[in-house]
Design a protein around this motif. Sequence first.
Motif, mmCIF file in Angstrom:
data_model
loop_
_atom_site.group_PDB
_atom_site.id
_atom_site.type_symbol
_atom_site.label_atom_id
_atom_site.label_comp_id
_atom_site.label_asym_id
_atom_site.label_seq_id
_atom_site.Cartn_x
_atom_site.Cartn_y
_atom_site.Cartn_z
ATOM 1 N N THR A 198 43.351 38.394 -10.018
ATOM 2 C CA THR A 198 44.406 37.727 -9.455
ATOM 3 C C THR A 198 44.788 36.579 -9.947
ATOM 4 O O THR A 198 46.199 36.115 -10.328
ATOM 5 C CB THR A 198 43.989 37.544 -7.873
ATOM 6 O OG1 THR A 198 43.865 38.768 -7.487
ATOM 7 C CG2 THR A 198 45.191 36.749 -7.336
ATOM 8 N N VAL A 199 43.920 35.782 -10.490
ATOM 9 C CA VAL A 199 44.127 34.159 -10.799
ATOM 10 C C VAL A 199 44.604 34.359 -12.397
ATOM 11 O O VAL A 199 44.818 33.300 -12.949
ATOM 12 C CB VAL A 199 43.156 33.527 -10.613
ATOM 13 C CG1 VAL A 199 42.721 33.303 -9.320
ATOM 14 C CG2 VAL A 199 41.815 33.439 -11.280
ATOM 15 N N SER A 200 44.169 35.482 -13.068
ATOM 16 C CA SER A 200 44.655 35.539 -14.259
ATOM 17 C C SER A 200 46.178 35.646 -14.578
ATOM 18 O O SER A 200 46.815 35.646 -15.809
ATOM 19 C CB SER A 200 44.024 36.903 -15.019
ATOM 20 O OG SER A 200 44.608 37.921 -14.471
ATOM 21 N N ARG A 201 46.996 35.984 -13.504
ATOM 22 C CA ARG A 201 48.272 35.854 -13.452
ATOM 23 C C ARG A 201 48.989 34.785 -13.688
ATOM 24 O O ARG A 201 48.756 33.822 -12.959
ATOM 25 C CB ARG A 201 49.213 36.848 -12.309
ATOM 26 C CG ARG A 201 48.409 38.215 -12.238
ATOM 27 C CD ARG A 201 49.285 38.810 -11.109
ATOM 28 N NE ARG A 201 49.708 38.169 -9.903
ATOM 29 C CZ ARG A 201 49.186 38.356 -8.775
ATOM 30 N NH1 ARG A 201 48.066 39.161 -8.681
ATOM 31 N NH2 ARG A 201 49.318 37.691 -7.652
ATOM 32 N N PRO A 202 49.995 34.479 -14.466
ATOM 33 C CA PRO A 202 50.569 33.181 -14.794
ATOM 34 C C PRO A 202 51.218 32.454 -13.791
ATOM 35 O O PRO A 202 51.549 31.515 -13.623
ATOM 36 C CB PRO A 202 51.423 33.481 -16.184
ATOM 37 C CG PRO A 202 51.688 34.945 -16.213
ATOM 38 C CD PRO A 202 50.577 35.505 -15.654
ATOM 39 N N ASP A 203 51.860 33.400 -12.848
ATOM 40 C CA ASP A 203 52.637 33.077 -11.650
ATOM 41 C C ASP A 203 51.691 32.941 -10.239
ATOM 42 O O ASP A 203 52.276 32.875 -9.416
ATOM 43 C CB ASP A 203 53.753 33.798 -11.527
ATOM 44 C CG ASP A 203 53.425 35.072 -11.223
ATOM 45 O OD1 ASP A 203 52.454 35.714 -11.468
ATOM 46 O OD2 ASP A 203 54.338 35.952 -10.631
ATOM 47 N N VAL A 204 50.369 33.172 -10.461
ATOM 48 C CA VAL A 204 49.571 33.004 -9.021
ATOM 49 C C VAL A 204 49.670 31.656 -8.379
ATOM 50 O O VAL A 204 49.671 30.715 -9.005
ATOM 51 C CB VAL A 204 48.196 33.460 -9.581
ATOM 52 C CG1 VAL A 204 47.601 32.386 -10.303
ATOM 53 C CG2 VAL A 204 47.450 33.970 -8.262
#
Length: 225
Positions: A126-132
């Motif tokens: 989840t936190v690897s997404r740039p827009d998280v």
Amino acid sequence: MLNIVEKIDNRIPIRNVLISVSDKTGLEEFVSGLIETCPDVTFYSTGGTYAAIRKIVGEDSPRLKAVSDYTGQPEMQGGLVKTLDFKIYMGLLSETYNEAHRADLKRIDAVEFDMTVVNLYPFVQTVSRPDVTIEQARTNIDIGGPCMLRASSKNFLRVAVVCNPSDYKAVLDELKTSDGALSLSTRLALAKKGFAHTAAYDTAIAAFLDKQDDSALSVYRTEQE
């Protein structure tokens, strides 16, 4: 006073399995393998895992019980509380040769869990997404899963903890050659993985939050200043 244990069993037959997995890779094969190798096995499960196992074992199979039915407590809205229950943890932490524990189990009509199959909410993914956002990250912080893993890993004296689908085959292989039981050596090896898994998970959460500043909190509407 600390509870020091001296007498345990080497091989533990697998009869009661507490199972809740976010990653369902290999779940059908593992559940089917447990049924094949452990004739008396019963699964206690929640949410999506319960629904997935029901498709494997059948709609009305006595092998599958919902945790909420077992504990007598419905899940909290959003699944925030499902397994954080005294009856669950008595079943995970009780000891085979402790008469007081046996009396407690009988008093609340609890079973001893011989195996816990748990992997956690996908926080790192989840936190690897740039827009998280911080809220998306926060809601993917697993609470019940790490608690079950830690309790089961602590009580490797009696409980086998399986937190990675890559271990399913080895566990089934041993069960097939050991009349549906797992050895103390195997339980210790699995416990090491359980603690490593929760340690890495908490480290990832701490690292993410450490990078956040007050600007990240703008996703929330505050009612008071």
